[in-house]
Design a protein around this motif. Structure first.
Motif, PDB file in Angstrom:
ATOM      1  N   GLY A  40       0.698  -1.131  -0.094  1.00 23.20           N
ATOM      2  CA  GLY A  40       0.219  -0.046   0.070  1.00 23.20           C
ATOM      3  C   GLY A  40       0.869   1.265   0.068  1.00 23.20           C
ATOM      4  O   GLY A  40       0.228   2.365  -0.428  1.00 23.20           O
ATOM      5  N   ALA A  41       2.187   1.335   0.241  1.00 30.04           N
ATOM      6  CA  ALA A  41       2.806   2.324   0.370  1.00 30.04           C
ATOM      7  C   ALA A  41       3.182   2.799  -1.063  1.00 30.04           C
ATOM      8  O   ALA A  41       3.430   1.992  -1.988  1.00 30.04           O
ATOM      9  N   GLY A  42       3.339   4.108  -1.283  1.00 31.49           N
ATOM     10  CA  GLY A  42       4.027   4.578  -2.631  1.00 31.49           C
ATOM     11  C   GLY A  42       5.181   4.509  -2.544  1.00 31.49           C
ATOM     12  O   GLY A  42       6.294   4.674  -1.772  1.00 31.49           O
ATOM     13  N   LEU A  43       5.686   4.671  -4.149  1.00 33.32           N
ATOM     14  CA  LEU A  43       7.243   4.696  -4.182  1.00 33.32           C
ATOM     15  C   LEU A  43       7.631   6.055  -4.667  1.00 33.32           C
ATOM     16  O   LEU A  43       8.485   6.223  -5.580  1.00 33.32           O
ATOM     17  N   ASP A  44       7.047   7.014  -4.323  1.00 35.14           N
ATOM     18  CA  ASP A  44       7.211   8.545  -4.624  1.00 35.14           C
ATOM     19  C   ASP A  44       8.201   9.531  -3.801  1.00 35.14           C
ATOM     20  O   ASP A  44       8.330  10.372  -3.754  1.00 35.14           O
ATOM     21  N   ASP A  45       8.832   8.418  -2.604  1.00 33.57           N
ATOM     22  CA  ASP A  45       9.240   9.271  -1.540  1.00 33.57           C
ATOM     23  C   ASP A  45      10.959   9.261  -2.042  1.00 33.57           C
ATOM     24  O   ASP A  45      11.833   9.403  -0.973  1.00 33.57           O
ATOM     25  N   GLY A  46      11.320   8.880  -3.028  1.00 29.32           N
ATOM     26  CA  GLY A  46      12.771   8.668  -3.553  1.00 29.32           C
ATOM     27  C   GLY A  46      13.180  10.165  -4.381  1.00 29.32           C
ATOM     28  O   GLY A  46      12.581  10.877  -4.093  1.00 29.32           O
ATOM     29  N   PRO A  47      14.229   9.999  -5.040  1.00 29.56           N
ATOM     30  CA  PRO A  47      14.582  11.164  -5.896  1.00 29.56           C
ATOM     31  C   PRO A  47      13.507  11.637  -6.708  1.00 29.56           C
ATOM     32  O   PRO A  47      12.706  10.865  -7.130  1.00 29.56           O
ATOM     33  N   SER A  48      13.539  12.947  -7.127  1.00 31.95           N
ATOM     34  CA  SER A  48      12.227  13.262  -7.831  1.00 31.95           C
ATOM     35  C   SER A  48      12.232  12.859  -9.287  1.00 31.95           C
ATOM     36  O   SER A  48      10.940  12.609  -9.904  1.00 31.95           O
ATOM     37  N   ARG A  49      13.377  12.382  -9.874  1.00 35.37           N
ATOM     38  CA  ARG A  49      13.463  11.719 -11.014  1.00 35.37           C
ATOM     39  C   ARG A  49      14.247  10.496 -11.029  1.00 35.37           C
ATOM     40  O   ARG A  49      15.454  10.415 -10.799  1.00 35.37           O
ATOM     41  N   ALA A  50      13.589   9.260 -10.538  1.00 37.92           N
ATOM     42  CA  ALA A  50      14.099   8.293  -9.942  1.00 37.92           C
ATOM     43  C   ALA A  50      13.641   7.134 -10.812  1.00 37.92           C
ATOM     44  O   ALA A  50      12.390   7.100 -11.532  1.00 37.92           O
ATOM     45  N   ILE A  51      14.705   5.950 -10.751  1.00 36.29           N
ATOM     46  CA  ILE A  51      14.253   4.596 -11.700  1.00 36.29           C
ATOM     47  C   ILE A  51      14.367   3.668 -10.198  1.00 36.29           C
ATOM     48  O   ILE A  51      15.630   3.579  -9.866  1.00 36.29           O
TER      49      ILE A  51
ATOM     50  N   ALA B  27       9.532   5.828 -17.709  1.00 38.76           N
ATOM     51  CA  ALA B  27       8.443   7.004 -18.795  1.00 38.76           C
ATOM     52  C   ALA B  27       9.038   8.366 -18.237  1.00 38.76           C
ATOM     53  O   ALA B  27       9.206   8.968 -18.971  1.00 38.76           O
ATOM     54  N   ALA B  28       8.681   8.579 -16.946  1.00 40.83           N
ATOM     55  CA  ALA B  28       8.963   9.899 -16.278  1.00 40.83           C
ATOM     56  C   ALA B  28      10.556  10.427 -16.357  1.00 40.83           C
ATOM     57  O   ALA B  28      10.802  11.383 -16.740  1.00 40.83           O
TER      58      ALA B  28
ATOM     59  N   PRO C  97       6.249  14.407 -14.880  1.00 40.67           N
ATOM     60  CA  PRO C  97       5.943  13.834 -13.376  1.00 40.67           C
ATOM     61  C   PRO C  97       5.903  12.242 -12.924  1.00 40.67           C
ATOM     62  O   PRO C  97       5.823  11.567 -13.776  1.00 40.67           O
ATOM     63  N   ALA C  98       6.305  12.082 -11.693  1.00 41.67           N
ATOM     64  CA  ALA C  98       6.593  10.698 -11.366  1.00 41.67           C
ATOM     65  C   ALA C  98       5.191  10.097 -11.361  1.00 41.67           C
ATOM     66  O   ALA C  98       4.079  10.609 -11.516  1.00 41.67           O
ATOM     67  N   GLU C  99       5.214   8.765 -11.833  1.00 43.72           N
ATOM     68  CA  GLU C  99       3.959   8.096 -11.853  1.00 43.72           C
ATOM     69  C   GLU C  99       3.469   7.425 -10.613  1.00 43.72           C
ATOM     70  O   GLU C  99       4.340   7.344  -9.616  1.00 43.72           O
ATOM     71  N   LEU C 100       2.144   7.346 -10.494  1.00 47.10           N
ATOM     72  CA  LEU C 100       1.703   6.994  -9.261  1.00 47.10           C
ATOM     73  C   LEU C 100       1.453   5.418  -8.984  1.00 47.10           C
ATOM     74  O   LEU C 100       0.880   4.542  -9.782  1.00 47.10           O
ATOM     75  N   VAL C 101       2.647   4.742  -8.198  1.00 43.82           N
ATOM     76  CA  VAL C 101       2.719   3.424  -8.170  1.00 43.82           C
ATOM     77  C   VAL C 101       2.775   3.108  -6.650  1.00 43.82           C
ATOM     78  O   VAL C 101       3.466   3.845  -5.932  1.00 43.82           O
ATOM     79  N   ILE C 102       2.208   1.966  -6.302  1.00 50.04           N
ATOM     80  CA  ILE C 102       1.903   1.727  -5.106  1.00 50.04           C
ATOM     81  C   ILE C 102       2.485   0.178  -4.893  1.00 50.04           C
ATOM     82  O   ILE C 102       2.363  -0.727  -5.966  1.00 50.04           O
ATOM     83  N   ALA C 103       2.902  -0.253  -3.830  1.00 43.61           N
ATOM     84  CA  ALA C 103       3.471  -1.595  -3.523  1.00 43.61           C
ATOM     85  C   ALA C 103       2.141  -2.305  -3.191  1.00 43.61           C
ATOM     86  O   ALA C 103       1.303  -2.201  -2.506  1.00 43.61           O
TER      87      ALA C 103
END
Length: 239
Positions: free
Chosen positions: A25-36, A70-71, A77-83
């Motif tokens: 349920g956690a998001g993967l958007d708390d890393g670098p702003s442009r991250a892989i 892709a981003a 913008p970063a994609e909305l990705v959740i675990a």
């Protein structure tokens, strides 16, 4: 430098930084702003939210997949990705990775694979019936979880029936009906999140439209339990 060496260098770049462990349920958007992100363990889902609060699962990521390509290439913008399950991810900043031409070319090829999968899903939603959509999804997962030459005939599928519907553009009733039919025909067995492919050739033939439809289950038999099944794992299919 060959492709194997490039893949090895990329793997080392991801492994150089401490991995992150995220809860379901956690998001993967708390890393670098442009991250892989390299998904080492677990499953994740890329989402699209409509203004009316409806949600679609537009991509399912499996172990070994890369997230955020892709981003990273577009600068968007970063994609909305959740675990979807507890996951372990290795994250790198995109800019220094894409600055190396061979690495960028390799990642562009991976992005192309993801886009071809997305095109196939869109085509399935546009043109295929519920049976073939579900069969395509199950076949896609078993092939991607394999070693590139051999499909995996049994795997853990964490998605609920409602999430499968959000991914394939189907109602809960349709998902339940198809899963039951595949079980009754002994093509695929599902029990408590475990998928067992009983007949891989028939599953592939179904995706290709070469397996005839069975008589539909009476509609009233499904509708009475639809609301209650929204959060059931796929193995808990009502009789």
């Amino acid at each position: 430098m060959n492709d194997h060496q490039v893949h090895g260098e990329l793997a080392a770049a991801f492994a150089a930084l401490p991995p992150r462990v995220l809860r379901a349920g956690a998001g993967l958007d708390d890393g670098p702003s442009r991250a892989i992100h390299s998904l080492r363990r677990g499953w994740a889902c890329r989402l699209y939210d409509w203004p009316d609060a409806r949600r679609a699962i537009v991509e399912v990521y499996l172990p070994g997949d890369l997230i955020g390509l892709a981003a990273a290439f577009s600068g968007g913008p970063a994609e909305l990705v959740i675990a979807a399950t507890p996951v372990t991810v290795e994250t790198v900043e995109a800019a220094p990775v894409l600055a190396r031409p061979r690495w960028a070319l390799c990642l562009a090829a991976r992005l192309g694979e993801q886009r071809r999968r997305g095109d196939r899903l869109a085509a399935a939603i546009a043109r295929l019936d519920a049976r073939r959509r579900v069969a395509l999804m199950l076949l896609d997962f078993c092939e991607r979880l394999g070693d590139g030459t051999t499909a995996v005939l049994s795997y853990h599928l964490p998605l609920t029936q409602a999430q499968i519907g959000d991914h394939l553009g189907l109602t809960l009733v349709h998902v339940n009906r198809v899963l039951r039919a595949l079980r009754d025909e002994r093509i695929v067995d599902l029990n408590r999140h475990v998928v067992v492919i009983r007949d891989l050739e028939r599953l592939r033939a179904l995706v290709d439209g070469q397996v005839a439809h069975r008589k539909p289950v009476p509609r009233g038999q499904d509708l009475g339990h639809a609301a209650a099944m929204a959060d059931l794992p796929i193995g808990l299919v009502a009789d």
